[in-house]
Structure formats: C-alpha cells, structure tokens
Design an enzyme around this catalytic site. Sequence first.
Site, PDB file in Angstrom:
ATOM      1  N   GLY A  52       0.767  -1.242   0.000  1.00 27.72           N
ATOM      2  CA  GLY A  52       0.000   0.000   0.000  1.00 27.72           C
ATOM      3  C   GLY A  52       0.796   1.290   0.000  1.00 27.72           C
ATOM      4  CD  GLU A 107       1.767   0.439   7.314  1.00 26.20           C
ATOM      5  OE1 GLU A 107       1.324   0.571   6.155  1.00 26.20           O
ATOM      6  OE2 GLU A 107       1.516  -0.549   8.016  1.00 26.20           O
ATOM      7  CG  ASP A 111      -7.783  -0.103  10.738  1.00 26.61           C
ATOM      8  OD1 ASP A 111      -8.392   0.375  11.707  1.00 26.61           O
ATOM      9  OD2 ASP A 111      -8.339  -0.884   9.947  1.00 26.61           O
ATOM     10  CE  LYS A 139      -9.562   2.919   7.953  1.00 28.86           C
ATOM     11  NZ  LYS A 139      -9.957   1.516   7.650  1.00 28.86           N
ATOM     12  CG  PHE A 160     -12.196  -0.255   3.438  1.00 30.21           C
ATOM     13  CD1 PHE A 160     -11.337  -1.002   4.232  1.00 30.21           C
ATOM     14  CD2 PHE A 160     -12.050  -0.316   2.056  1.00 30.21           C
ATOM     15  CE1 PHE A 160     -10.358  -1.795   3.670  1.00 30.21           C
ATOM     16  CE2 PHE A 160     -11.071  -1.111   1.487  1.00 30.21           C
ATOM     17  CZ  PHE A 160     -10.224  -1.853   2.297  1.00 30.21           C
ATOM     18  CB  VAL A 161      -9.851   5.154   2.569  1.00 31.25           C
ATOM     19  CG1 VAL A 161     -10.717   6.124   3.345  1.00 31.25           C
ATOM     20  CG2 VAL A 161      -8.675   4.694   3.418  1.00 31.25           C
ATOM     21  CG  ASP A 167      -5.695  -3.536  -1.606  1.00 31.95           C
ATOM     22  OD1 ASP A 167      -5.185  -3.157  -0.537  1.00 31.95           O
ATOM     23  OD2 ASP A 167      -6.110  -4.701  -1.771  1.00 31.95           O
TER      24      ASP A 167
HETATM   25  P1  IMP Z   1      -3.483  -2.105  11.110  1.00 34.05           P
HETATM   26  O1  IMP Z   1      -2.456  -3.144  11.437  1.00 34.05           O
HETATM   27  O2  IMP Z   1      -4.849  -2.487  11.617  1.00 34.05           O
HETATM   28  O3  IMP Z   1      -3.085  -0.732  11.547  1.00 34.05           O
HETATM   29  O4  IMP Z   1      -3.665  -2.107   9.542  1.00 34.05           O
HETATM   30  C1  IMP Z   1      -2.718  -1.584   8.703  1.00 34.05           C
HETATM   31  C2  IMP Z   1      -2.866  -2.134   7.294  1.00 34.05           C
HETATM   32  O5  IMP Z   1      -4.221  -2.501   6.994  1.00 34.05           O
HETATM   33  C3  IMP Z   1      -2.496  -1.066   6.310  1.00 34.05           C
HETATM   34  O6  IMP Z   1      -1.136  -1.097   5.996  1.00 34.05           O
HETATM   35  C4  IMP Z   1      -3.374  -1.409   5.111  1.00 34.05           C
HETATM   36  O7  IMP Z   1      -2.709  -2.354   4.301  1.00 34.05           O
HETATM   37  C5  IMP Z   1      -4.587  -2.058   5.695  1.00 34.05           C
HETATM   38  N1  IMP Z   1      -5.726  -1.129   5.815  1.00 34.05           N
HETATM   39  C6  IMP Z   1      -6.229  -0.603   6.950  1.00 34.05           C
HETATM   40  N2  IMP Z   1      -7.282   0.192   6.714  1.00 34.05           N
HETATM   41  C7  IMP Z   1      -7.437   0.189   5.373  1.00 34.05           C
HETATM   42  C8  IMP Z   1      -8.356   0.863   4.499  1.00 34.05           C
HETATM   43  O8  IMP Z   1      -9.261   1.628   4.902  1.00 34.05           O
HETATM   44  N3  IMP Z   1      -8.200   0.617   3.167  1.00 34.05           N
HETATM   45  C9  IMP Z   1      -7.239  -0.196   2.672  1.00 34.05           C
HETATM   46  N4  IMP Z   1      -6.357  -0.845   3.455  1.00 34.05           N
HETATM   47  C10 IMP Z   1      -6.449  -0.648   4.801  1.00 34.05           C
END
Ligand code: IMP
Length: 184
Positions: A52, A107, A111, A139, A160-161, A167
């Site tokens: 991403g 990054e 999220d 987020k 979700f974006v 993606d």
């Molecule tokens: P985390 O470990 O929950 O912080 O998630 C991080 C990863 O989840 C990011 O590097 C993205 O690949 C994916 N991700 C989280 N939210 C989104 C979203 O809204 N759209 C697309 N990918 C996301």
Amino acid sequence: MRDSVPAIRLNGETFGVYLTADQIQRRVSELGAEISAAYEGRRPILVGVLNGAFMFLADLMRAIDVPCEVDFIKLSSYGDSKITSGVVRELKSVDANLRDKDVIIVEDIVDTGLSMQYLVDTIAQYEPASVATATLLQKEDATVADVYLDYVGFAISNLFVVGYGLDYSQLGRNLEHIYILQES
Ligand code: IMP
C-alpha cells in the site's frame, strides 16, 4: 475540485472522493519539508511497507531534500476483506543493513496500529540509530496499539478507504484520489 470528482464503484461497492490528489500532494510536500528539517545533516533510510505505501513513499521521497535511502518490507494484509485479521506476519524482510541507520517506517494507513507496532519492534531488533514512523492516514478511533506516530498526513474517520496505493481486494491502488466507502 472535490465536487467535480465522481463517485466510483469497486467490487460492487460505492466510494466517494475523500482526499483529492491536490490535497494529498500538498500534505506530502509538508511532511517532506518536516522530515528534511528534522534530518538535516543525517542520511535517513525510508522503509516502505508493501504494497500500500509504494505511492506515498515515492512522492514523500521526492519531497525530502536531504540524502536518503530506500528499502521495503512486506506484511500480510487484509487479504480480500475490509476487516483486519489482527494477525501480522512478515512476508518479505528488509534487505538493507539497518544497524546504526536512521530509519523512517513509511505506512499508507494506520488502522488498529498492530502492523506499525510490529514494524517498530521488528526494526528495533536490527539496532538502528533511531526509528521514526510516518503514515499518510490514521484511523484515530480504530487505533488500539500503543505506538507513537511521528508524521501523520491526515487523521480520518473509521471507514474503509481506497486509492493512492490503498486497495480493496487488490483494486483501486491506481486511483489518484483517495475515496471512502459510502455508508448505505
Ligand atoms: P493495522 O495493522 O490495523 O493498523 O492495519 C494496517 C494495514 O491494513 C495497512 O497497511 C493497510 O494495508 C490495511 N488497511 C487498513 N485500513 C485500510 C483501508 O481503509 N483501506 C485499505 N487498506 C487498509
């Protein structure tokens, strides 16, 4: 500009524009300037998180005017879903020797923050001189991990974006704007 960007359909769902390419580029330039000032006289290595972050990383690197290096790490992602599994796995490790380097983890989005926490812990094992964290999006309401973010492009709502590298089931990465899922 924003109002003239039509909504898009991806995998049967509708997404409306959220951040335009212009807004993104302006913020990326600001982040590049901040990083350049903070790393004056040093030579940081940006570690981009695949897949991403590739687009953000490419633009951020061009906005940085101190000498800098780049490498990539790949983590397991959401797969084809919109909900995090909560389990982080490393699919590709960094190739560069990070010992005594000033590392900036780059990054696309934080999220829950579990991925970023995993990255900070993993990279610390290589004994770098310093580790900083940069993310284009956060987020805030969803972040549960106790991880410090040095550079945040935009704090966004917990929806979700897609676009600009992000993606939905592998689609949408090529979009120049960032779009957000329209609540039905
Ligand atoms: P985390 O470990 O929950 O912080 O998630 C991080 C990863 O989840 C990011 O590097 C993205 O690949 C994916 N991700 C989280 N939210 C989104 C979203 O809204 N759209 C697309 N990918 C996301």
